[in-house]
Design a protein around this motif. Sequence first.
Motif, PDB file in Angstrom:
ATOM      1  N   ARG A  72       0.840  -1.197   0.000  1.00 18.94           N
ATOM      2  CA  ARG A  72       0.000   0.000   0.000  1.00 18.94           C
ATOM      3  C   ARG A  72       0.874   1.245   0.000  1.00 18.94           C
ATOM      4  N   LEU A  73       0.479   2.203  -0.805  1.00 14.70           N
ATOM      5  CA  LEU A  73       1.105   3.521  -0.784  1.00 14.70           C
ATOM      6  C   LEU A  73       0.402   4.348   0.285  1.00 14.70           C
ATOM      7  N   ALA A  74       1.157   4.825   1.276  1.00 14.51           N
ATOM      8  CA  ALA A  74       0.595   5.613   2.376  1.00 14.51           C
ATOM      9  C   ALA A  74       1.053   7.059   2.243  1.00 14.51           C
ATOM     10  N   ILE A  75       0.095   7.967   2.073  1.00 13.63           N
ATOM     11  CA  ILE A  75       0.372   9.401   1.959  1.00 13.63           C
ATOM     12  C   ILE A  75      -0.160  10.061   3.224  1.00 13.63           C
ATOM     13  N   ARG A  83      -4.341  14.177  -6.635  1.00 11.90           N
ATOM     14  CA  ARG A  83      -4.543  12.886  -7.289  1.00 11.90           C
ATOM     15  C   ARG A  83      -3.176  12.250  -7.470  1.00 11.90           C
ATOM     16  N   VAL A  84      -3.134  10.906  -7.409  1.00  8.48           N
ATOM     17  CA  VAL A  84      -1.866  10.205  -7.429  1.00  8.48           C
ATOM     18  C   VAL A  84      -1.864   9.154  -8.526  1.00  8.48           C
ATOM     19  N   TYR A  85      -0.693   9.010  -9.196  1.00  5.81           N
ATOM     20  CA  TYR A  85      -0.506   8.066 -10.300  1.00  5.81           C
ATOM     21  C   TYR A  85       0.775   7.287 -10.056  1.00  5.81           C
ATOM     22  N   LEU A  86       0.711   5.992 -10.263  1.00  2.00           N
ATOM     23  CA  LEU A  86       1.894   5.142 -10.180  1.00  2.00           C
ATOM     24  C   LEU A  86       2.055   4.416 -11.511  1.00  2.00           C
ATOM     25  N   ASN A  87       3.180   4.686 -12.168  1.00  2.85           N
ATOM     26  CA  ASN A  87       3.467   4.044 -13.463  1.00  2.85           C
ATOM     27  C   ASN A  87       2.304   4.226 -14.447  1.00  2.85           C
ATOM     28  N   ASN A  88       1.775   5.439 -14.472  1.00  2.46           N
ATOM     29  CA  ASN A  88       0.690   5.856 -15.375  1.00  2.46           C
ATOM     30  C   ASN A  88      -0.680   5.305 -14.989  1.00  2.46           C
ATOM     31  N   TYR A  89      -0.767   4.611 -13.861  1.00  3.37           N
ATOM     32  CA  TYR A  89      -2.064   4.129 -13.382  1.00  3.37           C
ATOM     33  C   TYR A  89      -2.622   5.141 -12.361  1.00  3.37           C
ATOM     34  N   ALA A  90      -3.859   5.545 -12.549  1.00  9.54           N
ATOM     35  CA  ALA A  90      -4.502   6.471 -11.614  1.00  9.54           C
ATOM     36  C   ALA A  90      -4.960   5.697 -10.378  1.00  9.54           C
ATOM     37  N   LEU A  91      -4.421   6.040  -9.238  1.00  9.65           N
ATOM     38  CA  LEU A  91      -4.767   5.346  -7.985  1.00  9.65           C
ATOM     39  C   LEU A  91      -5.957   5.978  -7.280  1.00  9.65           C
ATOM     40  N   GLY A  92      -6.164   7.278  -7.451  1.00 11.47           N
ATOM     41  CA  GLY A  92      -7.243   7.975  -6.768  1.00 11.47           C
ATOM     42  C   GLY A  92      -6.757   9.307  -6.249  1.00 11.47           C
ATOM     43  N   GLY A  93      -7.512   9.889  -5.349  1.00 13.00           N
ATOM     44  CA  GLY A  93      -7.152  11.190  -4.807  1.00 13.00           C
ATOM     45  C   GLY A  93      -7.821  11.423  -3.475  1.00 13.00           C
ATOM     46  N   ARG A  94      -7.540  12.603  -2.917  1.00 13.19           N
ATOM     47  CA  ARG A  94      -8.110  12.940  -1.613  1.00 13.19           C
ATOM     48  C   ARG A  94      -8.125  14.447  -1.450  1.00 13.19           C
ATOM     49  N   GLU A  95      -9.175  14.949  -0.816  1.00 13.61           N
ATOM     50  CA  GLU A  95      -9.270  16.355  -0.438  1.00 13.61           C
ATOM     51  C   GLU A  95      -9.253  16.441   1.075  1.00 13.61           C
ATOM     52  N   GLY A  96      -8.449  17.354   1.620  1.00  8.45           N
ATOM     53  CA  GLY A  96      -8.322  17.498   3.064  1.00  8.45           C
ATOM     54  C   GLY A  96      -6.873  17.378   3.477  1.00  8.45           C
ATOM     55  N   TYR A  97      -6.324  18.435   4.059  1.00  6.90           N
ATOM     56  CA  TYR A  97      -4.875  18.485   4.267  1.00  6.90           C
ATOM     57  C   TYR A  97      -4.366  17.525   5.326  1.00  6.90           C
ATOM     58  N   THR A 101      -3.961   8.708   3.825  1.00  5.80           N
ATOM     59  CA  THR A 101      -4.665   7.827   2.892  1.00  5.80           C
ATOM     60  C   THR A 101      -3.732   6.724   2.430  1.00  5.80           C
ATOM     61  N   THR A 102      -4.282   5.542   2.230  1.00  5.18           N
ATOM     62  CA  THR A 102      -3.509   4.448   1.646  1.00  5.18           C
ATOM     63  C   THR A 102      -4.175   3.977   0.363  1.00  5.18           C
ATOM     64  N   PHE A 103      -3.342   3.540  -0.596  1.00  9.41           N
ATOM     65  CA  PHE A 103      -3.808   3.018  -1.876  1.00  9.41           C
ATOM     66  C   PHE A 103      -3.139   1.652  -2.097  1.00  9.41           C
ATOM     67  N   ASN A 104      -3.949   0.672  -2.454  1.00  6.54           N
ATOM     68  CA  ASN A 104      -3.403  -0.650  -2.760  1.00  6.54           C
ATOM     69  C   ASN A 104      -2.678  -0.576  -4.103  1.00  6.54           C
ATOM     70  N   ILE A 105      -1.367  -0.753  -4.086  1.00  2.00           N
ATOM     71  CA  ILE A 105      -0.561  -0.621  -5.306  1.00  2.00           C
ATOM     72  C   ILE A 105       0.048  -1.956  -5.725  1.00  2.00           C
ATOM     73  N   THR A 106      -0.398  -3.051  -5.120  1.00  2.00           N
ATOM     74  CA  THR A 106       0.186  -4.363  -5.412  1.00  2.00           C
ATOM     75  C   THR A 106       0.214  -4.678  -6.906  1.00  2.00           C
ATOM     76  N   PRO A 107      -0.873  -4.437  -7.667  1.00  2.00           N
ATOM     77  CA  PRO A 107      -0.842  -4.810  -9.091  1.00  2.00           C
ATOM     78  C   PRO A 107       0.030  -3.908  -9.968  1.00  2.00           C
TER      79      PRO A 107
END
Length: 657
Positions: A72-75, A83-97, A101-107
């Motif tokens: 998981r990518l933890a920001i 909004r966040v992208y890993l290797n051109n894949y859009a993972l999602g985004g978040r509003e609120g400073y 947030t975590t994103f499953n980046i396994t694939p």
Amino acid sequence: MIGKMDLDGTWELHPVAEFSSLWWSEEAPDEGWVQQEMPGQWQELDSFSRYAGKMVYRRNFSFVPEKDRIYRLAIGGVFYKYRVYLNNYALGGREGYFCPTTFNITPYLRAENQLILEVESPGKNADGTTPPVLTGIFADHPNFPEGFNPGGLWRPVCILSSGSAYIERWHLRTEELDGDEAVLKLQTEVYAARELELMVQLQLTPNNFDGQSFRQEFVLKLEKGTNPLQKSFRLQGIRPWQTWDRGRPYLYRTTLTLKAADQTWDEKECRFGIRTFTFDNFIPCLNGRRLLVKGSNYLPSALYLSKVGPEDYQAEIALLQKSHQNMVRCYQHLEKAEFYQAMDEAGILVWQDFPIPAGYSFTNLTGILQQVEEMFNLLSNHPSVAIWALSNHSGYEGEQSGRLGIDFRQQVKKLAQHLNELDPSRPVIPLSGWRPGQAVADTGFNLQYPEEIFKFNQYRRGFRQRYIRFVSWFGRTALGSAEPDAEARARSQRQQAETLRFYIDRLRFHKYKPTGGMLFFCFRALTPGLSWSVVDEWGEPRDSFATVVLCYRPVYVFALLPQEQYRIGTLFQTPICFSNDRAQEAQTAVLVKARLTDPRGQLVWKEQWELKPKPDEETRILGEVSVMLMVKGTYRLNLSWVDQGETIENLYQITAG
């Protein structure tokens, strides 16, 4: 099987007018990128010192993923949305400073990776108005310099690895507390990549003391996806968390662990304190006992939170304890996790504001509800966090907001109801300090100057006393280090000190009848100019700090002067009052002396009392000064007392003429 890879360090930044796929493609331009160490905020760089708007962040890294693991990518936090992208894949985004947030980046992981964040932190609109962002004090507040913008990656970024299941969130709270016996409730959500069975283990080990440890274990059968778990359990032999002025802030190193086949798949840890906190008609009760709250509104330690470290918080805690404060109000902002950990360890309560500005337009209620939930998820396990407040109108905000619309009030009450459902263990205040005429919450008073300050006395009589149950904003501005005239600066800070003493004396007089707490504005300055603070921008106490040290003492003797100046021949009368906040049963006697001298230095009245303090007693009147003022000039009323071997003096000046 758990692991962590930090992605802090050097990142590349590029300002853009608009976001597009260009920036995460091979055609992205090589020129125009600027390097910065993360965590960081872009205005820390000279090239972006006045910048507000959109910024692209880029970081390349190598990685070797392993089989049967979830990554998981933890920001940790981004001002303000991204909004966040890993290797051109859009993972999602978040509003609120403040929202981690975590994103499953396994694939999406490869041996060589590129991480892109599109970050937006808008400045003022073209018409000078502030955009609808939930950044609280960081959005166009007079404590911040013109052109300030907090944009950037202000919290760490990392990759977390776990087994086939991991903990999404968890909350532990005290449901009942009776002496050394408590009932705790655990709520958690566990994500599983497939159907499986595992062991959930909760361990509480004394962290800052020697004592008994506790362990709870549950077998959990998981379905693929998110699985909730709730368990309540009783513990005997616990030590409750207290504020530093009431005892010790006992903390347990608390770990929640997922285990399968003798392997640890995931683990979360915090320092947890067992305690209860309630309001009884706005009188705080900590662990079932009344507590007079004495504290201040707390602003960030620096303009850029990314650079504030544990040592900064420890320096401020030393000053808070020196000035006998047992609560701070995290004023219109959320701090770093290290701040709350420090307050847990120090035994200082936190009143936590949600950063919604006055009159905010609720165009996205769902998004705001999500940020309220994130605040709860982030802070709920901290024993220091005692009160939630959704919208602050206690001081400067109250002046700006004017009359709040019905829609705004209703929406804020919806937020408060939702937060109360999430967390029934803490008081929730929807509209803090809103309009002194509405006695539904705490109140704030912006009466600063001699010609107006005595108007406060109208709230000390009759039914209006309900307006001083908890005063969360009072104070006066004073010149800072930017003022070159040292005499003017010192005079201004003396006047600030007198205003603070005016309020504190009267609120301590009404201790528990009906006053339960007081929070002056504010603790520390951010800039060297005019401010309300008692500590300057370098963390050094101003002259007015000594007055807070005096007036917040646990044993305090004071007078209530009915006015500032008197005519010759006026009968001067004032009560001499004794306040004791110590809760111990056995207390040493206190000798109090009072002397009034005229402008010639001649003694015109004196009295003394030897007292046996009662535990955390309501304020009592020792006697009354009654003297005819017959000489023009300044009379001096000196109150002195010996408290635990230390001689304390409180001097009042009475002008006749």
